[in-house]
Design an enzyme around this catalytic site. Sequence first.
Site, PDB file in Angstrom:
ATOM      1  N   GLU A  28       0.815  -1.216   0.000  1.00 42.97           N
ATOM      2  CA  GLU A  28       0.000   0.000   0.000  1.00 42.97           C
ATOM      3  C   GLU A  28       0.852   1.272   0.000  1.00 42.97           C
ATOM      4  O   GLU A  28       0.377   2.343   0.374  1.00 42.97           O
ATOM      5  CB  GLU A  28      -0.932  -0.010   1.207  1.00 42.97           C
ATOM      6  CG  GLU A  28      -1.918  -1.161   1.204  1.00 42.97           C
ATOM      7  CD  GLU A  28      -2.782  -1.184   2.449  1.00 42.97           C
ATOM      8  OE1 GLU A  28      -3.666  -0.318   2.567  1.00 42.97           O
ATOM      9  OE2 GLU A  28      -2.563  -2.048   3.317  1.00 42.97           O
ATOM     10  N   SER A  49      -6.568  -2.517   1.886  1.00 42.65           N
ATOM     11  CA  SER A  49      -6.892  -1.894   0.593  1.00 42.65           C
ATOM     12  C   SER A  49      -7.406  -2.892  -0.438  1.00 42.65           C
ATOM     13  O   SER A  49      -7.234  -2.700  -1.637  1.00 42.65           O
ATOM     14  CB  SER A  49      -5.677  -1.142   0.035  1.00 42.65           C
ATOM     15  OG  SER A  49      -5.390  -0.024   0.824  1.00 42.65           O
ATOM     16  N   TYR A 103      -9.363   3.897  -4.848  1.00 41.61           N
ATOM     17  CA  TYR A 103      -8.334   4.910  -5.047  1.00 41.61           C
ATOM     18  C   TYR A 103      -8.277   5.534  -6.444  1.00 41.61           C
ATOM     19  O   TYR A 103      -7.790   6.650  -6.598  1.00 41.61           O
ATOM     20  CB  TYR A 103      -6.956   4.323  -4.712  1.00 41.61           C
ATOM     21  CG  TYR A 103      -6.895   3.789  -3.313  1.00 41.61           C
ATOM     22  CD1 TYR A 103      -7.031   4.639  -2.211  1.00 41.61           C
ATOM     23  CD2 TYR A 103      -6.723   2.432  -3.067  1.00 41.61           C
ATOM     24  CE1 TYR A 103      -6.995   4.152  -0.921  1.00 41.61           C
ATOM     25  CE2 TYR A 103      -6.676   1.936  -1.775  1.00 41.61           C
ATOM     26  CZ  TYR A 103      -6.815   2.798  -0.709  1.00 41.61           C
ATOM     27  OH  TYR A 103      -6.781   2.324   0.569  1.00 41.61           O
ATOM     28  N   ARG A 123     -11.171   2.903  11.939  1.00 44.00           N
ATOM     29  CA  ARG A 123     -12.353   2.727  11.105  1.00 44.00           C
ATOM     30  C   ARG A 123     -12.806   1.283  11.215  1.00 44.00           C
ATOM     31  O   ARG A 123     -11.989   0.365  11.133  1.00 44.00           O
ATOM     32  CB  ARG A 123     -12.009   3.072   9.651  1.00 44.00           C
ATOM     33  CG  ARG A 123     -13.188   3.572   8.839  1.00 44.00           C
ATOM     34  CD  ARG A 123     -12.802   3.729   7.375  1.00 44.00           C
ATOM     35  NE  ARG A 123     -12.616   2.429   6.761  1.00 44.00           N
ATOM     36  CZ  ARG A 123     -11.569   2.090   6.011  1.00 44.00           C
ATOM     37  NH1 ARG A 123     -10.588   2.956   5.792  1.00 44.00           N
ATOM     38  NH2 ARG A 123     -11.490   0.884   5.488  1.00 44.00           N
ATOM     39  N   ASP A 150     -15.291  -1.459   9.452  1.00 41.59           N
ATOM     40  CA  ASP A 150     -16.092  -1.747   8.263  1.00 41.59           C
ATOM     41  C   ASP A 150     -17.128  -2.819   8.593  1.00 41.59           C
ATOM     42  O   ASP A 150     -16.854  -3.752   9.363  1.00 41.59           O
ATOM     43  CB  ASP A 150     -15.203  -2.241   7.120  1.00 41.59           C
ATOM     44  CG  ASP A 150     -14.167  -1.205   6.697  1.00 41.59           C
ATOM     45  OD1 ASP A 150     -14.396  -0.002   6.948  1.00 41.59           O
ATOM     46  OD2 ASP A 150     -13.138  -1.602   6.127  1.00 41.59           O
ATOM     47  N   GLU A 188     -13.946  -5.808   9.598  1.00 45.76           N
ATOM     48  CA  GLU A 188     -12.553  -5.617   9.992  1.00 45.76           C
ATOM     49  C   GLU A 188     -12.369  -4.209  10.545  1.00 45.76           C
ATOM     50  O   GLU A 188     -13.231  -3.345  10.407  1.00 45.76           O
ATOM     51  CB  GLU A 188     -11.608  -5.832   8.814  1.00 45.76           C
ATOM     52  CG  GLU A 188     -11.828  -4.899   7.648  1.00 45.76           C
ATOM     53  CD  GLU A 188     -10.965  -5.278   6.445  1.00 45.76           C
ATOM     54  OE1 GLU A 188      -9.942  -4.616   6.249  1.00 45.76           O
ATOM     55  OE2 GLU A 188     -11.343  -6.204   5.699  1.00 45.76           O
ATOM     56  N   ASN A 194      -9.567  -0.933  10.648  1.00 46.89           N
ATOM     57  CA  ASN A 194      -8.387  -0.285  10.079  1.00 46.89           C
ATOM     58  C   ASN A 194      -7.872   0.692  11.131  1.00 46.89           C
ATOM     59  O   ASN A 194      -8.578   1.624  11.508  1.00 46.89           O
ATOM     60  CB  ASN A 194      -8.785   0.449   8.791  1.00 46.89           C
ATOM     61  CG  ASN A 194      -7.605   0.941   7.997  1.00 46.89           C
ATOM     62  OD1 ASN A 194      -6.669   1.502   8.560  1.00 46.89           O
ATOM     63  ND2 ASN A 194      -7.653   0.758   6.699  1.00 46.89           N
ATOM     64  N   GLY A 199      -6.919   5.577   5.669  1.00 49.79           N
ATOM     65  CA  GLY A 199      -6.442   6.461   4.619  1.00 49.79           C
ATOM     66  C   GLY A 199      -6.827   7.906   4.869  1.00 49.79           C
ATOM     67  O   GLY A 199      -7.852   8.199   5.488  1.00 49.79           O
TER      68      GLY A 199
END
Length: 305
Positions: free
Chosen positions: A17, A143, A213, A252, A254, A267, A269, A273
Amino acid sequence: MSGFGKVAVLFGGTSAEREVSLNSGSRVLAALQGQGIDAHPFDPAEQPLDALKGYDRAFIALHGRHGEDGTIQGALEVMHIPYTGSGVLASALAMDKFRTKLMWQAAGLPIPEYALLTADSDFADVEDELGLPLFVKPAHEGSSIGISKVKEHGALQLAYAEAAKYDPLVIAERGVMGGEYTVGIIGRGDDMVALPIIKIEPATEFYDYEAKYNRDDTRYLCPCGLPEAKEMEIRQGALEAFRILGGRGWGRVDFLMDEEGNHYFLEVNTAPGMTDHSLVPMAARVAGMDYPTLVRRVLELAAND
């Protein structure tokens, strides 16, 4: 002066990443410098870590391995440099999708059915057990790297081989197809809050690397369209999911919805980002916090374990 001292913005790194991290970190650096903070770029792929000696604080904008898996956090602990985001254990757990699932299962949180895959797995049996479609993913990547959607019987073995290029630990997960969502989290202890939920509507098969992205046709809905009571229930659940792993500072969570309106946590994070397409800045903006304010708040929350 800002009161933060000399700040290293860690970005780039050596993970798959790297490009995303360079994008995140450059924006964070500009936001900090724009507020008069003595912030400097630091790429661990190009500078030895002992060059961090003399810094007072670190903003971690590294993504993936050696960035959000506890390793850089451990190095900063040894150097007594406060850093943003979660500590060593929470970072390592969140980076490991399998062990995250084990923790959440033990706590009774809803997660999609899954199976661990090896080269010797009975792939046809797993397809029958989990049903189609299903998703195959490396346990330690972010990602959406290495992820495949399996829609036809007999395709699981190829999807496993693709994921295994990135990680020896591979997960197959039942497809939960009622929508993809995310919850940003910021704060520490009792002051931790869940930001407004974002619904993600990719134009691609699923929210893959391209959709995240490189494409401009992914739709992000905030407000997300869920009934208010359901949104508050899930936001509280996301805080619990984050706390169970020991998360702190920001992150974060999800989750997915099925067609019947049930949610399943997917999951965490721990170094989200911070690019133009990123989700936490988007949710923070809806909550009344612009990008520079968010970056400063994250830096304020920097700590050691």
